[in-house]
Design a protein around this motif. Sequence first.
Motif, PDB file in Angstrom:
ATOM      1  N   VAL A 165      82.729  19.792 -32.592  1.00  0.00           N
ATOM      2  CA  VAL A 165      82.996  18.365 -32.788  1.00  0.00           C
ATOM      3  C   VAL A 165      81.708  17.692 -33.246  1.00  0.00           C
ATOM      4  N   ALA A 166      81.823  16.774 -34.200  1.00  0.00           N
ATOM      5  CA  ALA A 166      80.695  15.955 -34.633  1.00  0.00           C
ATOM      6  C   ALA A 166      81.090  14.491 -34.564  1.00  0.00           C
ATOM      7  N   ILE A 167      80.153  13.644 -34.110  1.00  0.00           N
ATOM      8  CA  ILE A 167      80.411  12.218 -33.912  1.00  0.00           C
ATOM      9  C   ILE A 167      79.263  11.416 -34.513  1.00  0.00           C
ATOM     10  N   ASP A 168      79.583  10.278 -35.100  1.00  0.00           N
ATOM     11  CA  ASP A 168      78.559   9.307 -35.464  1.00  0.00           C
ATOM     12  C   ASP A 168      78.221   8.526 -34.197  1.00  0.00           C
ATOM     13  N   PRO A 169      77.019   8.696 -33.630  1.00  0.00           N
ATOM     14  CA  PRO A 169      76.727   8.058 -32.334  1.00  0.00           C
ATOM     15  C   PRO A 169      76.713   6.539 -32.387  1.00  0.00           C
ATOM     16  N   ALA A 170      76.458   5.957 -33.557  1.00  0.00           N
ATOM     17  CA  ALA A 170      76.376   4.496 -33.657  1.00  0.00           C
ATOM     18  C   ALA A 170      77.742   3.832 -33.670  1.00  0.00           C
ATOM     19  N   THR A 171      78.789   4.577 -34.092  1.00  0.00           N
ATOM     20  CA  THR A 171      80.120   3.968 -34.203  1.00  0.00           C
ATOM     21  C   THR A 171      81.183   4.669 -33.363  1.00  0.00           C
ATOM     22  N   GLY A 172      81.005   5.955 -33.091  1.00  0.00           N
ATOM     23  CA  GLY A 172      82.036   6.740 -32.411  1.00  0.00           C
ATOM     24  C   GLY A 172      82.966   7.450 -33.375  1.00  0.00           C
ATOM     25  N   VAL A 174      84.608  10.161 -35.506  1.00  0.00           N
ATOM     26  CA  VAL A 174      84.603  11.624 -35.417  1.00  0.00           C
ATOM     27  C   VAL A 174      84.449  12.184 -36.823  1.00  0.00           C
ATOM     28  N   LEU A 175      83.355  12.885 -37.072  1.00  0.00           N
ATOM     29  CA  LEU A 175      83.042  13.401 -38.402  1.00  0.00           C
ATOM     30  C   LEU A 175      83.613  14.789 -38.636  1.00  0.00           C
ATOM     31  N   ALA A 176      83.852  15.537 -37.575  1.00  0.00           N
ATOM     32  CA  ALA A 176      84.441  16.872 -37.686  1.00  0.00           C
ATOM     33  C   ALA A 176      85.107  17.211 -36.363  1.00  0.00           C
ATOM     34  N   LEU A 177      86.227  17.920 -36.463  1.00  0.00           N
ATOM     35  CA  LEU A 177      86.927  18.374 -35.261  1.00  0.00           C
ATOM     36  C   LEU A 177      87.654  19.667 -35.626  1.00  0.00           C
ATOM     37  N   VAL A 178      87.142  20.777 -35.123  1.00  0.00           N
ATOM     38  CA  VAL A 178      87.650  22.095 -35.492  1.00  0.00           C
ATOM     39  C   VAL A 178      87.868  22.921 -34.241  1.00  0.00           C
ATOM     40  N   PRO A 445      68.838  12.707 -37.011  1.00  0.00           N
ATOM     41  CA  PRO A 445      67.423  12.974 -36.727  1.00  0.00           C
ATOM     42  C   PRO A 445      67.058  12.445 -35.333  1.00  0.00           C
ATOM     43  N   ALA A 446      66.096  13.084 -34.710  1.00  0.00           N
ATOM     44  CA  ALA A 446      65.741  12.713 -33.342  1.00  0.00           C
ATOM     45  C   ALA A 446      65.254  11.269 -33.257  1.00  0.00           C
ATOM     46  N   GLU A 447      64.574  10.784 -34.308  1.00  0.00           N
ATOM     47  CA  GLU A 447      63.997   9.437 -34.269  1.00  0.00           C
ATOM     48  C   GLU A 447      65.021   8.364 -34.651  1.00  0.00           C
ATOM     49  N   ALA A 448      65.980   8.689 -35.498  1.00  0.00           N
ATOM     50  CA  ALA A 448      66.995   7.720 -35.953  1.00  0.00           C
ATOM     51  C   ALA A 448      68.320   8.453 -36.103  1.00  0.00           C
ATOM     52  N   PRO A 449      69.013   8.703 -35.010  1.00  0.00           N
ATOM     53  CA  PRO A 449      70.191   9.583 -35.007  1.00  0.00           C
ATOM     54  C   PRO A 449      71.323   9.105 -35.917  1.00  0.00           C
ATOM     55  N   GLU A 450      71.901  10.052 -36.647  1.00  0.00           N
ATOM     56  CA  GLU A 450      73.054   9.788 -37.504  1.00  0.00           C
ATOM     57  C   GLU A 450      74.253  10.644 -37.130  1.00  0.00           C
ATOM     58  N   VAL A 451      74.040  11.725 -36.400  1.00  0.00           N
ATOM     59  CA  VAL A 451      75.134  12.617 -36.040  1.00  0.00           C
ATOM     60  C   VAL A 451      74.838  13.272 -34.703  1.00  0.00           C
ATOM     61  N   ALA A 452      75.882  13.418 -33.883  1.00  0.00           N
ATOM     62  CA  ALA A 452      75.797  14.161 -32.623  1.00  0.00           C
ATOM     63  C   ALA A 452      76.879  15.233 -32.651  1.00  0.00           C
ATOM     64  N   VAL A 453      76.549  16.420 -32.175  1.00  0.00           N
ATOM     65  CA  VAL A 453      77.501  17.534 -32.234  1.00  0.00           C
ATOM     66  C   VAL A 453      77.628  18.213 -30.882  1.00  0.00           C
ATOM     67  N   GLY A 454      78.785  18.833 -30.694  1.00  0.00           N
ATOM     68  CA  GLY A 454      79.027  19.689 -29.538  1.00  0.00           C
ATOM     69  C   GLY A 454      79.767  20.926 -30.011  1.00  0.00           C
ATOM     70  N   VAL A 455      79.270  22.101 -29.651  1.00  0.00           N
ATOM     71  CA  VAL A 455      79.874  23.361 -30.078  1.00  0.00           C
ATOM     72  C   VAL A 455      80.021  24.268 -28.864  1.00  0.00           C
ATOM     73  N   VAL A 456      81.163  24.948 -28.774  1.00  0.00           N
ATOM     74  CA  VAL A 456      81.433  25.875 -27.678  1.00  0.00           C
ATOM     75  C   VAL A 456      81.993  27.169 -28.256  1.00  0.00           C
ATOM     76  N   LEU A 457      81.500  28.310 -27.768  1.00  0.00           N
ATOM     77  CA  LEU A 457      82.037  29.618 -28.127  1.00  0.00           C
ATOM     78  C   LEU A 457      82.445  30.351 -26.858  1.00  0.00           C
ATOM     79  N   GLU A 458      83.621  30.953 -26.879  1.00  0.00           N
ATOM     80  CA  GLU A 458      84.113  31.703 -25.731  1.00  0.00           C
ATOM     81  C   GLU A 458      83.721  33.174 -25.842  1.00  0.00           C
ATOM     82  N   ARG A 459      83.301  33.733 -24.718  1.00  0.00           N
ATOM     83  CA  ARG A 459      82.949  35.151 -24.612  1.00  0.00           C
ATOM     84  C   ARG A 459      82.074  35.612 -25.784  1.00  0.00           C
ATOM     85  N   PRO A 460      80.912  34.968 -25.980  1.00  0.00           N
ATOM     86  CA  PRO A 460      80.080  35.319 -27.132  1.00  0.00           C
ATOM     87  C   PRO A 460      79.315  36.621 -26.976  1.00  0.00           C
TER      88      PRO A 460
END
Length: 480
Positions: A165-172, A174-178, A445-460
């Motif tokens: 999942v990817a999110i624009d932190p400034a607005t909420g 959702v930029l990607a959902l897979v 970017p860490a100084e001026a964030p434009e995207v936040a992501v969360g990724v999960v893999l099962e049994r890697p």
Amino acid sequence: MAGSRARWINVPLARVARLCSALLFVLLAHITLIQAFGAGALNADLRNERTLIDRYARPRGDIRTYDGTVIATSRPAEGRYRYQRVYPQGARYAAVTGHVSLRRATGIEQAQEPLLTGDDPKVKVRSLVSGGSGAGAQVRLTIRDRVQLAAYDGLAATGLAGAAVAIDPATGAVLALVTAPTYDPNTLATFDRFKLAATSKRLRGSPDRPLLNRALNRLYPPGATFKLVTAAAALASGEYTPTVLLDAPARLRLPGSPVYVRDTGCGAEHPTLLYAFQAPCDTAFAGIGLQLGQDLLRDQAEAFGFNAGELRIPLAASGSRYPVSTDRSQTALAAIGQHDNRATPLMVAMLSAAVANDGVLMRPYLVEDVRLADGAVISRAAPVAYRTVMPPMLARYLAAMMATAPGAGGTSRSIAGVRVAMKAATSPPGVPGAQDVALVTAFAPAEAPEVAVGVVLERPGVRGRAVTAIARAMIRAALS
């Protein structure tokens, strides 16, 4: 004599007549009730052939990405149904679009059904005023093509189950959902009932559960990504700063329990909070949990959105969980993301989104705007704050800690010169009640964030570092 006999014969006839009259009255009353109160339910029942014919008598509105790519549309068909739903991008966007079949609708197809079919009053009125054909409205999503494809290709390359999942932190937005594994919605949009039944049975019976939207509806142990919550609670308590020294013994016995928490490479007996966050210092963070207590830790978790119940974006996202009541040993385990902590991949992304946006978590949303066939906009998204997670100064402290924490496998902290704030985690199968998963939460970017992501893999297994590679690919796509 004949008259009395006739009267005797007419008694049962009169009773039968009264019974028939009563039954006829009940029948007429029941028909009236159905017509007056049950017509809507009958018309909405997809087993009703007339309803199905009407459902496909006119084209549904297109579903498009933010970039304009059509990911669901209607095309003329032969036979009793005039239009058939088609998904030009196939499985790539299935977790978002869902599908429309003769039996049901899922995903955005279901969540935005009245708008897509044209049955929504706003669509009907505007279409009549503008002289339209009555076709459904077009729904434009917040999904960005490059980010979605980076997530999809990254998950597909691993061959593992998981979600991104990817999110624009400034607005909420959702930029990607897979989610993986997934399915091709075209196979369920068929009008061949036998083929549809066979495909549905195969997908429902698959042990891989391709119909499950793991990004929104699968709960995972958050592992070390939960240290963002524990660190936020520690900083908010006023008893900790990034430079405060902590106790980090090689192993820590949990109160009232024979169980020990062990470190796997902290490398310091008295690290700072910053160092303990960077390195796998589980005993240090378990000690923070013991010091803070269950109430402070639970309050901070709930500030991030744990225990908030179902969240609609407008797809329904399962609520992430933090145990309502814990003893001291359970609190220590919860502080390091174990025990009964559970989070969706959406929540894993929201952890970073809250930190990136100076402690304010915006409500995630998927629909950017809704337009009529002539392009007239009838609704547009308005970003709103969902929760105030922490004060801005504490969020900046935590962002700085994430920006210096090592990535999985010692990966670089930057992408094409852009600094990335990241926290990776694994939940080994040896932990009681835990799953073997790899997770990462990050923003850039860490100084001026434009995207936040969360990724999960099962049994890697040994492929745990792939989770970081997917996150980096998504960030690169979002920033390019």
